[in-house]
Design a protein around this motif. Structure first.
Motif, PDB file in Angstrom:
ATOM      1  N   MET A   1       0.835  -1.201   0.000  1.00  0.00           N
ATOM      2  CA  MET A   1       0.000   0.000   0.000  1.00  0.00           C
ATOM      3  C   MET A   1       0.870   1.251   0.000  1.00  0.00           C
ATOM      4  SD  MET A   1      -3.223  -0.742   2.548  1.00  0.00           S
ATOM      5  CE  MET A   1      -2.211  -0.931   4.015  1.00  0.00           C
ATOM      6  N   ARG A   2       0.301   2.332  -0.498  1.00  0.00           N
ATOM      7  CA  ARG A   2       0.977   3.633  -0.464  1.00  0.00           C
ATOM      8  C   ARG A   2       0.347   4.459   0.646  1.00  0.00           C
ATOM      9  NH1 ARG A   2      -0.425   4.148  -6.677  1.00  0.00           N
ATOM     10  NH2 ARG A   2      -2.215   3.185  -5.682  1.00  0.00           N
ATOM     11  N   ILE A   3       1.145   4.769   1.654  1.00  0.00           N
ATOM     12  CA  ILE A   3       0.640   5.462   2.844  1.00  0.00           C
ATOM     13  C   ILE A   3       1.386   6.780   3.020  1.00  0.00           C
ATOM     14  CG2 ILE A   3       0.321   5.306   5.354  1.00  0.00           C
ATOM     15  CD1 ILE A   3       0.413   2.234   5.044  1.00  0.00           C
ATOM     16  N   GLY A   4       0.666   7.833   3.350  1.00  0.00           N
ATOM     17  CA  GLY A   4       1.272   9.126   3.636  1.00  0.00           C
ATOM     18  C   GLY A   4       1.145   9.458   5.116  1.00  0.00           C
ATOM     19  N   LEU A   5       2.252   9.836   5.751  1.00  0.00           N
ATOM     20  CA  LEU A   5       2.229  10.316   7.133  1.00  0.00           C
ATOM     21  C   LEU A   5       2.179  11.833   7.081  1.00  0.00           C
ATOM     22  CD1 LEU A   5       2.505  10.102  10.205  1.00  0.00           C
ATOM     23  CD2 LEU A   5       4.976   9.863   9.901  1.00  0.00           C
ATOM     24  N   LEU A   6       1.068  12.413   7.507  1.00  0.00           N
ATOM     25  CA  LEU A   6       0.885  13.865   7.466  1.00  0.00           C
ATOM     26  C   LEU A   6       1.241  14.445   8.830  1.00  0.00           C
ATOM     27  CD1 LEU A   6      -2.646  13.958   5.741  1.00  0.00           C
ATOM     28  CD2 LEU A   6      -0.396  13.986   4.639  1.00  0.00           C
ATOM     29  N   ALA A   7       2.344  15.158   8.899  1.00  0.00           N
ATOM     30  CA  ALA A   7       2.805  15.703  10.174  1.00  0.00           C
ATOM     31  C   ALA A   7       3.672  16.930   9.905  1.00  0.00           C
ATOM     32  CB  ALA A   7       3.560  14.634  10.961  1.00  0.00           C
ATOM     33  N   SER A   8       4.402  17.375  10.933  1.00  0.00           N
ATOM     34  CA  SER A   8       5.220  18.580  10.789  1.00  0.00           C
ATOM     35  C   SER A   8       6.707  18.332  10.938  1.00  0.00           C
ATOM     36  CB  SER A   8       4.786  19.622  11.835  1.00  0.00           C
ATOM     37  OG  SER A   8       3.429  19.922  11.709  1.00  0.00           O
ATOM     38  N   ASN A   9       7.063  17.322  11.742  1.00  0.00           N
ATOM     39  CA  ASN A   9       8.474  17.086  12.048  1.00  0.00           C
ATOM     40  C   ASN A   9       8.841  15.620  11.824  1.00  0.00           C
ATOM     41  OD1 ASN A   9      11.033  16.886  13.095  1.00  0.00           O
ATOM     42  ND2 ASN A   9      10.531  17.665  15.129  1.00  0.00           N
ATOM     43  N   PRO A  10       9.592  15.329  10.749  1.00  0.00           N
ATOM     44  CA  PRO A  10       9.941  13.933  10.456  1.00  0.00           C
ATOM     45  C   PRO A  10      10.880  13.322  11.488  1.00  0.00           C
ATOM     46  CG  PRO A  10      11.143  15.409   8.997  1.00  0.00           C
ATOM     47  CD  PRO A  10      10.166  16.257   9.759  1.00  0.00           C
ATOM     48  N   GLU A  11      11.526  14.181  12.297  1.00  0.00           N
ATOM     49  CA  GLU A  11      12.490  13.681  13.277  1.00  0.00           C
ATOM     50  C   GLU A  11      11.854  13.254  14.596  1.00  0.00           C
ATOM     51  OE1 GLU A  11      15.470  13.210  12.152  1.00  0.00           O
ATOM     52  OE2 GLU A  11      14.870  14.194  10.289  1.00  0.00           O
ATOM     53  N   LEU A  12      10.583  13.586  14.802  1.00  0.00           N
ATOM     54  CA  LEU A  12       9.936  13.192  16.055  1.00  0.00           C
ATOM     55  C   LEU A  12       9.949  11.672  16.188  1.00  0.00           C
ATOM     56  CD1 LEU A  12       6.685  15.291  16.664  1.00  0.00           C
ATOM     57  CD2 LEU A  12       8.811  15.332  17.964  1.00  0.00           C
ATOM     58  N   PRO A  13      10.320  11.137  17.368  1.00  0.00           N
ATOM     59  CA  PRO A  13      10.393   9.677  17.530  1.00  0.00           C
ATOM     60  C   PRO A  13       9.097   8.959  17.169  1.00  0.00           C
ATOM     61  CG  PRO A  13      11.479  10.762  19.369  1.00  0.00           C
ATOM     62  CD  PRO A  13      10.835  11.853  18.561  1.00  0.00           C
ATOM     63  N   SER A  14       7.938   9.533  17.511  1.00  0.00           N
ATOM     64  CA  SER A  14       6.664   8.881  17.184  1.00  0.00           C
ATOM     65  C   SER A  14       6.489   8.762  15.671  1.00  0.00           C
ATOM     66  CB  SER A  14       5.492   9.665  17.782  1.00  0.00           C
ATOM     67  OG  SER A  14       5.500   9.598  19.189  1.00  0.00           O
ATOM     68  N   ASN A  15       6.843   9.828  14.946  1.00  0.00           N
ATOM     69  CA  ASN A  15       6.739   9.791  13.483  1.00  0.00           C
ATOM     70  C   ASN A  15       7.731   8.796  12.884  1.00  0.00           C
ATOM     71  OD1 ASN A  15       4.744  11.723  13.594  1.00  0.00           O
ATOM     72  ND2 ASN A  15       6.125  13.440  13.232  1.00  0.00           N
ATOM     73  N   GLN A  16       8.928   8.746  13.429  1.00  0.00           N
ATOM     74  CA  GLN A  16       9.929   7.786  12.975  1.00  0.00           C
ATOM     75  C   GLN A  16       9.423   6.351  13.136  1.00  0.00           C
ATOM     76  OE1 GLN A  16      13.130   7.984  11.635  1.00  0.00           O
ATOM     77  NE2 GLN A  16      12.719  10.150  11.259  1.00  0.00           N
ATOM     78  N   ARG A  17       8.777   6.094  14.271  1.00  0.00           N
ATOM     79  CA  ARG A  17       8.283   4.736  14.533  1.00  0.00           C
ATOM     80  C   ARG A  17       7.190   4.337  13.538  1.00  0.00           C
ATOM     81  NH1 ARG A  17       9.067   1.127  14.962  1.00  0.00           N
ATOM     82  NH2 ARG A  17       7.446   0.165  16.253  1.00  0.00           N
ATOM     83  N   ILE A  18       6.316   5.287  13.182  1.00  0.00           N
ATOM     84  CA  ILE A  18       5.245   4.978  12.226  1.00  0.00           C
ATOM     85  C   ILE A  18       5.842   4.676  10.850  1.00  0.00           C
ATOM     86  CG2 ILE A  18       3.239   5.935  11.011  1.00  0.00           C
ATOM     87  CD1 ILE A  18       2.683   7.531  13.655  1.00  0.00           C
ATOM     88  N   LEU A  19       6.841   5.456  10.456  1.00  0.00           N
ATOM     89  CA  LEU A  19       7.509   5.208   9.169  1.00  0.00           C
ATOM     90  C   LEU A  19       8.182   3.835   9.164  1.00  0.00           C
ATOM     91  CD1 LEU A  19       9.085   8.754   8.605  1.00  0.00           C
ATOM     92  CD2 LEU A  19       7.151   7.774   7.344  1.00  0.00           C
ATOM     93  N   GLU A  20       8.862   3.517  10.268  1.00  0.00           N
ATOM     94  CA  GLU A  20       9.524   2.205  10.381  1.00  0.00           C
ATOM     95  C   GLU A  20       8.513   1.065  10.315  1.00  0.00           C
ATOM     96  OE1 GLU A  20      11.542   2.371  14.095  1.00  0.00           O
ATOM     97  OE2 GLU A  20      13.026   3.855  13.426  1.00  0.00           O
ATOM     98  N   ALA A  21       7.403   1.234  11.043  1.00  0.00           N
ATOM     99  CA  ALA A  21       6.390   0.168  11.103  1.00  0.00           C
ATOM    100  C   ALA A  21       5.774  -0.077   9.732  1.00  0.00           C
ATOM    101  CB  ALA A  21       5.300   0.532  12.117  1.00  0.00           C
ATOM    102  N   GLY A  22       5.537   1.005   8.981  1.00  0.00           N
ATOM    103  CA  GLY A  22       4.978   0.858   7.638  1.00  0.00           C
ATOM    104  C   GLY A  22       5.923   0.115   6.715  1.00  0.00           C
ATOM    105  N   GLU A  23       7.210   0.466   6.790  1.00  0.00           N
ATOM    106  CA  GLU A  23       8.210  -0.180   5.931  1.00  0.00           C
ATOM    107  C   GLU A  23       8.410  -1.646   6.318  1.00  0.00           C
ATOM    108  OE1 GLU A  23      11.604   2.319   6.362  1.00  0.00           O
ATOM    109  OE2 GLU A  23      10.791   3.906   5.054  1.00  0.00           O
ATOM    110  N   GLU A  24       8.390  -1.929   7.624  1.00  0.00           N
ATOM    111  CA  GLU A  24       8.560  -3.309   8.092  1.00  0.00           C
ATOM    112  C   GLU A  24       7.468  -4.232   7.554  1.00  0.00           C
ATOM    113  OE1 GLU A  24       8.583  -2.862  12.290  1.00  0.00           O
ATOM    114  OE2 GLU A  24      10.658  -2.112  12.369  1.00  0.00           O
TER     115      GLU A  24
END
Length: 302
Positions: A1-24
């Motif tokens: 699937m193609r998923i977009g994370l809509l946020a403000s700061n890509p460095e925030l740990p919570s955002n990093q975890r969502i990106l990692e989980a999607g890729e995993e």
């Protein structure tokens, strides 16, 4: 699937975890800065673009993590995705309702869900009666438009409460006054609800001298919760319409009381305390909604 994370700061740990989980899980997940997205409202060819002109119309789903000061634009953006038939893990309507503290409290009460006794007034002339409504001092004063975890003050005396209320009113700020639950002893529960289930529960204890539970100013411990607390959190998230919600609960003599329902709860600190893949649970909720099934490995012919 193609998923977009809509946020403000890509460095925030919570955002990093969502990106990692999607890729995993084998998905193509990308971070998109809300402020760099723009949209075309058109009956025949509605569009959403990202900086440089990249078209986002082909996404399968979005995960909105909207900062409080970007609520208006962020919700408008999520509504545009929804109008294109793109699934949003939390809907624009639910996010908007959760950010309106007064509306969400009124709505929870209409659904029969308990909250601390709360007073709201427009005129400073009503300060005395407002304080009486919440059983006097000590009391909590909350700015309605305050950023997350800010604009919340404990007034330990009636005089302090009057001064705070009148000072905020002189600035034309809207505020709530809420009863102080003494027996909670400065502790609250944060229950994370994902897709109708409580997946993590922690107790937050403020450090001495601090009232509000800020990430850097509180201690988190895994919590054992009652069946009533679990049901209350699930009902609160469902009533606001959130698939992902942080539900803050106080333990009182009257039973559990809902303090707040938030649409963008932090994940990293909860994952650390609970030892669970919470970001993965968010991605799983998208998979379930869209009927996506993980591809099985090709069987080996023997």
């Amino acid at each position: 699937m193609r998923i977009g994370l809509l946020a403000s700061n890509p460095e925030l740990p919570s955002n990093q975890r969502i990106l990692e989980a999607g890729e995993e899980r084998g998905h193509r997940i990308r971070f998109y800065d809300i402020r760099q997205c723009y949209m075309k409202l058109d009956a025949e060819h509605p569009e959403i673009h990202y900086r440089g002109g990249r078209l986002l119309n082909k996404l399968d789903a979005v995960v909105p993590r909207i900062r409080p000061d970007l609520t208006f634009y962020g919700c408008a953006l999520v509504r545009q995705f929804e109008s294109l038939g793109i699934f949003s893990l939390n809907s624009a309507e639910a996010i908007s309702h959760s950010r309106d503290k007064l509306y969400s409290l009124q709505h929870l009460l209409q659904q029969g869900l308990p909250i601390p006794t709360t007073g709201f007034a427009d005129s400073p002339l009503d300060t005395d009666e407002l304080i009486d409504m919440v059983n006097g001092a000590p009391m909590i004063v909350k700015l309605l438009e305050g950023p997350q975890r800010r604009g919340v003050v404990l007034a330990e005396s009636r005089t302090a409460g009057e001064s705070l209320i009148n000072a905020f009113k002189s600035l034309q700020a809207n505020l709530l006054v809420q009863e102080y639950i003494k027996e909670a002893d400065g502790k609250s529960l944060r229950l994370l609800v994902i897709d109708g289930k409580v997946v993590c529960a922690v107790e937050r204890q403020g450090i001495p001298g601090q009232f509000r539970h800020h990430k850097q100013q509180s201690r988190l411990l895994a919590a054992r919760i009652s069946a009533d607390e679990r049901k209350l959190a699930i009902k609160a998230a469902k009533s606001i319409g959130l698939k992902v919600a942080g539900v803050d609960i106080l333990r009182s003599r009257k039973g559990p009381l809902i303090l707040e329902v938030t649409s963008s709860p932090a994940l990293d600190d909860l994952e650390e305390v609970c030892g669970k893949d919470l970001a993965g649970a968010m991605i799983s909720a998208i998979e379930k909604q869209l009927g996506w099934k993980r591809k099985l490995a090709t069987p080996v012919n023997r």
